[in-house]
Write an enzyme that holds these catalytic residues in place. Structure first.
Site, PDB file in Angstrom:
ATOM      1  N   GLU A 163       0.547  -1.330  -0.382  1.00 40.67           N
ATOM      2  CA  GLU A 163      -0.002   0.248   0.378  1.00 40.67           C
ATOM      3  C   GLU A 163       0.929   1.304   0.076  1.00 40.67           C
ATOM      4  O   GLU A 163       2.427   1.303   0.459  1.00 40.67           O
ATOM      5  CB  GLU A 163      -0.718   0.033   1.267  1.00 40.67           C
ATOM      6  N   LYS A 222       7.867  -1.719  -2.281  1.00 42.94           N
ATOM      7  CA  LYS A 222       7.224  -0.965  -1.050  1.00 42.94           C
ATOM      8  C   LYS A 222       8.472  -0.362  -0.681  1.00 42.94           C
ATOM      9  O   LYS A 222       8.806   1.206   0.038  1.00 42.94           O
ATOM     10  CB  LYS A 222       6.578  -1.152  -1.072  1.00 42.94           C
ATOM     11  N   CYS A 278       6.648   4.133   9.125  1.00 45.29           N
ATOM     12  CA  CYS A 278       6.763   3.775   8.070  1.00 45.29           C
ATOM     13  C   CYS A 278       8.478   4.117   8.154  1.00 45.29           C
ATOM     14  O   CYS A 278       9.649   3.166   8.059  1.00 45.29           O
ATOM     15  CB  CYS A 278       6.207   3.736   6.950  1.00 45.29           C
TER      16      CYS A 278
END
Ligand code: NAD
Ligand code: UGA
Length: 464
Positions: A163, A222, A278
């Site tokens: 995502e 990612k 993150c």
């Protein structure tokens, strides 16, 4: 149209909640059930008052309001949702390990592994398992091994579908993504599984924006995307220190370089440092993977992005102390903002936590106002650092519900989050009620320097 009729998502957090809400909104023919072990979180997702959803994200309430109860469900019954679904998203947290080998660097995959084991135990029909969480490259291999060795003989296909949403803009990011990335096995079955997930996104995403790759490229892309984004922030923050030392203005430098179409204008805002759950975790993970593969120079290269970020936070706090005549002991410092960025109530790794910690060490009295963050969250953030006892943190940090109370009698204001409303405050009144000289340290470069200087503030912004 998708042939999938039932989706389950394990993990109802900042990613699982919004992502599944949009998938359900755009695919009214698919039942989407989001499950979590955290009963309070699920109760909040089911709250009839949409203002009480567990995460604050502009536009989320409307989408949940539209789909919830129709084909979007939030539940604690993990087993039932797994049993019913043909496609299962794993969207659980993958924090940095705090114990054992890889402590402080590797991603802790215990929650992901638990999901895989649970799926293996419950599944009696074929499942497509989708990695939505951000995972180290090669994790799919581990998930596959767990599913195949402890399962009930059913067929599993593993896909990687990382995502890319950012908090605060999650709904628009999900509505119109730059790209959707789907990685899977290059076998016939793998390609069929990929197509089933492509069909889910095709309900609203243009085909040219849906990118399919092999599974390892998807997992690694990612981590790479986050590393590049964080690197840009650390790069401009490195320049901000040079600007301060030379009389250059970092905003002008950002504009000048951002107009080069090869560089581009985004992610060049100098700040007190990047936060969020993150960037740091994913770069540490990349560093760990590189080290594990014996790629020392690669590891050091990326580690520097983190070192620069910690330096920027610390330098901001040190500058406050230095400017306030080398002591903040007993002085009131007001913080405007605690969230790691605007338009979210998320505080994970927020620069505010580290700046507060450093100033409390210097015996400052911190008063914080943030429009969306709860007091209990701020104390828990400070507690997590384990710098001092709960009682000491409570004595040093006061949480205010009103910005004007927060700044009253303060020696200085530190702007830690770029909430738009800070610009609309009555800065004359704020000035009148502060200790003089009244300092503002703008860690986000958002206030009008000329206006504040005219009122009489001693104003400093990162990179100026
Ligand atoms: P989060 O902590 O907000 O949510 C994770 C949820 O998973 C929690 O509510 C937790 O209770 C639940 N959970 C954990 N183990 C479980 C289990 N075995 N069964 C059921 N529920 C379980 O985390 P998040 O911010 O949503 O991030 C999830 C993943 O997505 C992470 O890997 C993160 O790196 C990645 N990611 C996050 C963002 C972001 O902006 N937050 C963006 C992109 C990717
Ligand atoms: C980031 C990425 O932008 C997402 O694409 C990714 O999906 C997500 O991480 C993730 O994997 O979790 P997020 O952390 O939610 O999203 O927010 P960002 O907008 O990237 O901001 C991160 C931090 O960098 C914030 O503290 C922000 O204030 C800071 N930042 C950002 C700057 O200091 N300057 C900038 O120019 C941009």
């Amino acid at each position: 149209m998708s042939t999938i009729k039932n989706i389950c998502c394990i993990g109802a957090g900042y990613v699982g909640g919004p992502t599944m809400s949009v998938i359900a909104q755009k695919n009214p023919n698919i039942n989407v059930t989001v499950v979590d072990l955290n009963t309070q979180r699920i109760a909040d997702w089911n709250d009839s008052d949409l203002n009480n959803l567990p995460i604050y994200e502009p536009g989320l309430d409307a989408v949940v309001g539209e789909a919830r109860g129709r084909n979007l469900f939030f539940s604690t019954d993990v087993d039932q949702a797994i049993a019913d679904a043909e496609m299962i998203f794993i969207s659980v947290n993958t924090p940095t390990k705090t114990y054992g080998s890889g402590k402080g660097m590797a991603a802790d995959l215990k929650y992901v592994e638990l999901c895989a084991r649970q799926i293996a135990k419950i599944a009696t029909t074929d499942k497509i398992v989708v990695e939505k969480s951000t995972l180290p490259v090669k994790t799919a291999q581990a998930i596959k091994s767990i599913l195949e060795n402890t399962g009930n003989g059913v067929n599993f296909q593993i896909l990687s579908n990382p995502e890319f949403l950012a908090e605060g803009t999650a709904m628009t990011d999900l509505e119109s993504p730059d790209r959707v990335l789907i990685g899977g096995d290059q076998t016939k079955e793998g390609q069929q599984a990929i197509q089933k997930l492509v069909d889910v996104y095709a309900a609203w995403v243009a085909p040219e924006r849906i990118l399919t790759t092999n599974i390892w490229s998807s997992e690694l892309s990612k981590l790479t995307a986050n590393a590049f984004l964080a690197q840009r922030v650390s790069s401009i923050n490195a320049m901000s220190e040079l600007c301060e030392a030379t009389g250059a203005d970092v905003n002008e430098v950002s504009k000048a370089i951002g107009m080069d179409s090869r560089i581009g204008p985004k992610f060049l805002k100098a700040s007190v440092g990047f936060g969020g759950s993150c960037f740091q975790k994913d770069i540490l993970n990349l560093v760990y993977i590189s080290k594990s593969l014996g790629l020392e120079t690669v590891a050091q290269y990326w580690e520097q992005v983190i070192i620069m970020n910690a330096h920027q936070r610390s330098r901001f706090a040190k500058n406050i102390v230095k400017t306030l005549y080398n002591t903040v002991s007993g002085k009131k410092i007001a913080f405007l903002g605690w969230a790691f960025k605007k338009d979210t109530n998320d505080t994970r790794e927020s620069a505010a936590i580290y700046v507060a910690d450093q100033l409390i060490d210097e015996q400052a009295e911190i008063h914080v106002f943030d429009p969306k963050v709860k007091a209990s969250q701020m104390y828990s953030d400070l507690g997590y650092l384990q710098s001092r006892s709960e009682a000491e943190n409570s004595a040093a940090l006061t949480v205010e519900n009103d910005p004007y109370t927060a700044v009253k009698g303060a020696h200085a204001i530190a702007v830690l989050t770029e909430w738009d409303e800070f610009n609309t405050y009555d800065w004359q009144t704020i000035y009148d009620n502060m200790n003089k000289p009244a300092f503002v340290f703008d860690g986000r470069n958002i206030l009008d320097a000329d206006k504040l200087a005219k009122i009489g503030f001693q104003y400093q912004a990162v990179g100026k």
